[in-house]
Scaffold this active site. Structure first.
Site, mmCIF file in Angstrom:
data_model
loop_
_atom_site.group_PDB
_atom_site.id
_atom_site.type_symbol
_atom_site.label_atom_id
_atom_site.label_comp_id
_atom_site.label_asym_id
_atom_site.label_seq_id
_atom_site.Cartn_x
_atom_site.Cartn_y
_atom_site.Cartn_z
ATOM 1 C CG HIS A 1 74.565 -29.893 -84.596
ATOM 2 N ND1 HIS A 1 73.359 -29.670 -85.203
ATOM 3 C CD2 HIS A 1 74.565 -29.101 -83.488
ATOM 4 C CE1 HIS A 1 72.668 -28.778 -84.503
ATOM 5 N NE2 HIS A 1 73.393 -28.415 -83.466
ATOM 6 C CG ASP B 1 77.021 -28.693 -76.815
ATOM 7 O OD1 ASP B 1 76.976 -28.471 -78.037
ATOM 8 O OD2 ASP B 1 77.515 -27.902 -75.991
HETATM 9 P P1 GDP Z 1 74.766 -31.445 -80.523
HETATM 10 O O1 GDP Z 1 75.251 -30.042 -80.522
HETATM 11 O O2 GDP Z 1 73.465 -31.596 -79.795
HETATM 12 O O3 GDP Z 1 74.727 -32.059 -81.884
HETATM 13 O O4 GDP Z 1 75.818 -32.285 -79.664
HETATM 14 P P2 GDP Z 1 77.429 -32.206 -79.821
HETATM 15 O O5 GDP Z 1 77.819 -32.929 -81.040
HETATM 16 O O6 GDP Z 1 77.913 -30.816 -79.635
HETATM 17 O O7 GDP Z 1 77.869 -32.966 -78.502
HETATM 18 C C1 GDP Z 1 77.481 -34.292 -78.245
HETATM 19 C C2 GDP Z 1 78.752 -35.145 -78.106
HETATM 20 O O8 GDP Z 1 78.407 -36.406 -77.576
HETATM 21 C C3 GDP Z 1 79.428 -35.432 -79.429
HETATM 22 O O9 GDP Z 1 80.810 -35.529 -79.218
HETATM 23 C C4 GDP Z 1 78.855 -36.793 -79.823
HETATM 24 O O10 GDP Z 1 79.713 -37.534 -80.677
HETATM 25 C C5 GDP Z 1 78.747 -37.449 -78.484
HETATM 26 N N1 GDP Z 1 77.675 -38.428 -78.316
HETATM 27 C C6 GDP Z 1 76.440 -38.458 -78.881
HETATM 28 N N2 GDP Z 1 75.719 -39.479 -78.342
HETATM 29 C C7 GDP Z 1 76.511 -40.079 -77.439
HETATM 30 C C8 GDP Z 1 76.327 -41.179 -76.533
HETATM 31 O O11 GDP Z 1 75.271 -41.781 -76.432
HETATM 32 N N3 GDP Z 1 77.389 -41.493 -75.733
HETATM 33 C C9 GDP Z 1 78.574 -40.814 -75.777
HETATM 34 N N4 GDP Z 1 79.539 -41.212 -74.952
HETATM 35 N N5 GDP Z 1 78.767 -39.779 -76.616
HETATM 36 C C10 GDP Z 1 77.760 -39.420 -77.411
HETATM 37 P P1 IMO Z 2 74.527 -26.772 -80.255
HETATM 38 O O1 IMO Z 2 73.648 -26.646 -81.473
HETATM 39 C C1 IMO Z 2 75.858 -25.154 -76.420
HETATM 40 C C2 IMO Z 2 75.496 -20.819 -75.856
HETATM 41 C C3 IMO Z 2 76.847 -20.122 -75.741
HETATM 42 C C4 IMO Z 2 76.467 -18.947 -74.862
HETATM 43 C C5 IMO Z 2 75.071 -18.588 -75.350
HETATM 44 C C6 IMO Z 2 75.035 -17.450 -76.362
HETATM 45 O O2 IMO Z 2 75.877 -27.306 -80.547
HETATM 46 O O3 IMO Z 2 73.821 -27.467 -79.154
HETATM 47 P P2 IMO Z 2 75.802 -17.159 -78.881
HETATM 48 O O4 IMO Z 2 77.151 -17.318 -79.514
HETATM 49 O O5 IMO Z 2 74.749 -18.025 -79.485
HETATM 50 O O6 IMO Z 2 75.381 -15.727 -78.779
HETATM 51 O O7 IMO Z 2 76.015 -17.649 -77.356
HETATM 52 O O8 IMO Z 2 74.554 -19.762 -75.959
HETATM 53 N N1 IMO Z 2 75.336 -21.654 -77.052
HETATM 54 C C7 IMO Z 2 75.473 -22.994 -77.057
HETATM 55 N N2 IMO Z 2 75.827 -23.844 -76.080
HETATM 56 N N3 IMO Z 2 75.542 -25.642 -77.633
HETATM 57 C C8 IMO Z 2 75.164 -24.794 -78.616
HETATM 58 O O9 IMO Z 2 74.760 -25.224 -79.834
HETATM 59 C C9 IMO Z 2 75.135 -23.405 -78.361
HETATM 60 N N4 IMO Z 2 74.840 -22.315 -79.092
HETATM 61 C C10 IMO Z 2 74.951 -21.266 -78.283
HETATM 62 O O10 IMO Z 2 77.800 -20.949 -75.131
HETATM 63 O O11 IMO Z 2 76.358 -19.367 -73.520
HETATM 64 MG MG MG Z 3 76.970 -28.957 -80.019
#
Ligand code: GDP
Ligand code: IMO
Ligand code: MG
Length: 456
Positions: free
Chosen positions: A59, A31
């Site tokens: 994502h 994330d």
């Molecule tokens: P990913 O799994 O790595 O793609 O990340 P996620 O989408 O799960 O979580 C990142 C969150 O942060 C999302 O809600 C994005 O829209 C948000 N985000 C990304 N870049 C920024 C930033 O620079 N500032 C803020 N406030 N939010 C951001």
């Molecule tokens: P993105 O791509 C955050 C974590 C789960 C759990 C562990 C194992 O959005 O960054 P699983 O279901 O894969 O067997 O869970 O890994 N986990 C993540 N945490 N972002 C993710 O993906 C994750 N994918 C798996 O929360 O602790």
């Molecule tokens: Mg994510």
């Protein structure tokens, strides 16, 4: 959906890369903002390929006032002329991927020949999700030596059991098997009794409810999904190599993150794939020397969802403040994310494992307003100070962070568009990170939108 970014939404450039292909990889516990960076960087590439994980990923991409939450479909999909690929290393939940295809088509995206799934990718079946939950319940059962134990806290998406069946081989189903449902019926008549036996044993042990899976019901479930998926299933590795040979560029999109890597992460509190950049090659069939650029995606602080050690976790109002400012709730499960100060011991380790050639520092805006900021530069473990990241989760659990404190920046940064616009203390914070890990920060993100990006 526009293919090139309209000026008002585009950052004033993108990081300069070496010739060749690139990987986008999370360097924390997920994330970090990979979705945003992949969407941005796709402008410079012809193909976006996911190499690992499944619907455990979430994502997010924000374009204008629209927010897309992608779990399986690569984050380059909003650029319609680019090819998006799920490589052989991905585990595909057919129902989830069809849901995403339908959702994106409803929003006006074409999503036709520009989206392909490897015929070698493994299929997440409904019994994998049941097994994921039962396995977790079984693991945390009190026993004679342990009354409580922390579960892995999986996303419940069937990821671990599907990869386990891939390794077992005899109980696995691949995308190519979906192309012949008559042959698959034979295969499922072998697999399903084995899965039911395992699941029943787990259900008996945990006292959880369990309904045996039936082959006919599974085939009925698959039939309409296969109709949607059939045109997208292809032998993707030769296609990627054809694109490489013709001079096209590929962006490899990592799911999950390096601290969740099955080999290099905080085992056993990890996911079941190689989510570091090391997974690109087995997960797509494209060898390492093709990928000289690895952009490590890093949140300006630390978060984690699920179980496992996190030395810099804050259980106080500072942690709460970061969670609220960063909207730190999971994209996949909605769980509140655990928040804490940036852990540079972990980051130095993951930057090395993933071979990061540049850092994209995300969510810097969330730290605005703190009087001072802390970064963890070493751990105290059993009375000793170390900057080594331990292999043993128990040692990491015992690690006390040693912090360096730096002055915070009080002004908001979400309107900054050039590096020079950033407050001096924000620049100093970035300098500490670069100095400690020895990798340059090439992109700074100050908000979720495309335009809220500073390229150095
Ligand atoms: P990913 O799994 O790595 O793609 O990340 P996620 O989408 O799960 O979580 C990142 C969150 O942060 C999302 O809600 C994005 O829209 C948000 N985000 C990304 N870049 C920024 C930033 O620079 N500032 C803020 N406030 N939010 C951001
Ligand atoms: P993105 O791509 C955050 C974590 C789960 C759990 C562990 C194992 O959005 O960054 P699983 O279901 O894969 O067997 O869970 O890994 N986990 C993540 N945490 N972002 C993710 O993906 C994750 N994918 C798996 O929360 O602790
Ligand atoms: Mg994510």
């Amino acid at each position: 959906m526009p293919d090139t970014l309209p000026d008002a939404q585009a950052p004033a450039g993108l990081p300069t890369l070496k010739p060749g292909h690139a990987a986008i990889v999370g360097l924390q516990w997920g994330d970090e903002g990979k979705g945003k960076v992949v969407d941005l960087m796709t402008a410079q590439f012809d193909v976006v390929a996911r190499y690992n994980g499944g619907a455990n990923a979430g994502h997010s991409v924000e374009v204008g006032n629209k927010r897309y939450a992608l779990h399986l479909i690569p984050s380059g999909i909003l650029h319609e002329s680019k090819l998006n690929v799920l490589g052989n290393g991905v585990v595909v939940d057919p129902e989830q991927v069809v849901k995403e295809i339908t959702g994106l088509r409803d929003q006006g995206l074409k999503l036709a020949e520009n989206f392909l799934i490897s015929d070698r990718a493994h299929v997440v079946m409904p019994y994998h999700k049941a097994q994921d939950q039962l396995q977790e319940a079984a693991y945390v059962m009190p026993n004679a030596m342990d009354q409580t134990v922390e579960g892995i806290g999986t996303t419940g998406r069937g990821i671990g059991p599907c990869y386990a069946d891939k390794a077992l081989r005899s109980t696995a189903v691949r995308m190519t098997d979906l192309l012949d449902l008559d042959a698959l019926a034979h295969q499922l008549h072998r697999i399903v009794p084995i899965k039911n036996t395992t699941l029943k044993a787990l259900a008996d042990y945990t006292g959880e409810a369990f309904e045996p899976f039936k082959v006919d019901a599974l085939l009925d479930w698959l039939r309409p999904l296969v109709e949607v998926l059939r045109p997208h299933i292809a032998d993707t590795a030769p296609l990627l190599h054809k694109r490489i040979a013709s001079g096209q560029r590929i962006l490899f999109e990592g799911a999950n993150a390096t601290l969740l890597d099955i080999d290099h992460g905080t085992y056993p509190y990890v996911t079941s794939s190689n989510c570091s950049s090391l997974g690109v090659h087995p997960g797509t069939g494209v060898a390492g020397h093709h990928v000289p650029n690895v952009l490590g995606i890093v949140k300006a602080y630390q978060t984690r969802v699920g179980g496992g050690p996190m030395p810099t976790e804050l259980h106080d109002e500072t942690g709460e403040r970061i969670r609220e400012a960063g909207r730190e709730y999971g994209t996949t499960t909605g769980r509140p994310r655990r928040c804490g100060w940036l852990d540079l011991v972990a980051l130095r380790y993951t930057a090395q494992i993933s071979g990061a050639t540049g850092i994209a520092l995300m969510l810097l805006d969330v730290l605005a307003g703190f009087e001072e900021l802390k970064v963890c530069t070493a751990y105290r473990i059993d009375g000793r100070t170390t900057d080594r990241f331990p292999a043993d989760a128990k040692q990491l659990e015992a690690a006390e962070p040693v912090y360096e404190t730096v002055p915070g920046f009080t002004e908001p940064v979400d309107d900054c568009r050039r590096f020079d616009d950033l407050p001096d203390n924000a620049k100093a914070y970035l300098a500490v990170i670069e100095k400690t890990i020895g990798v340059p920060v090439v992109l700074v993100s100050v908000g979720p939108r495309r335009d809220q990006t500073i390229v150095r």
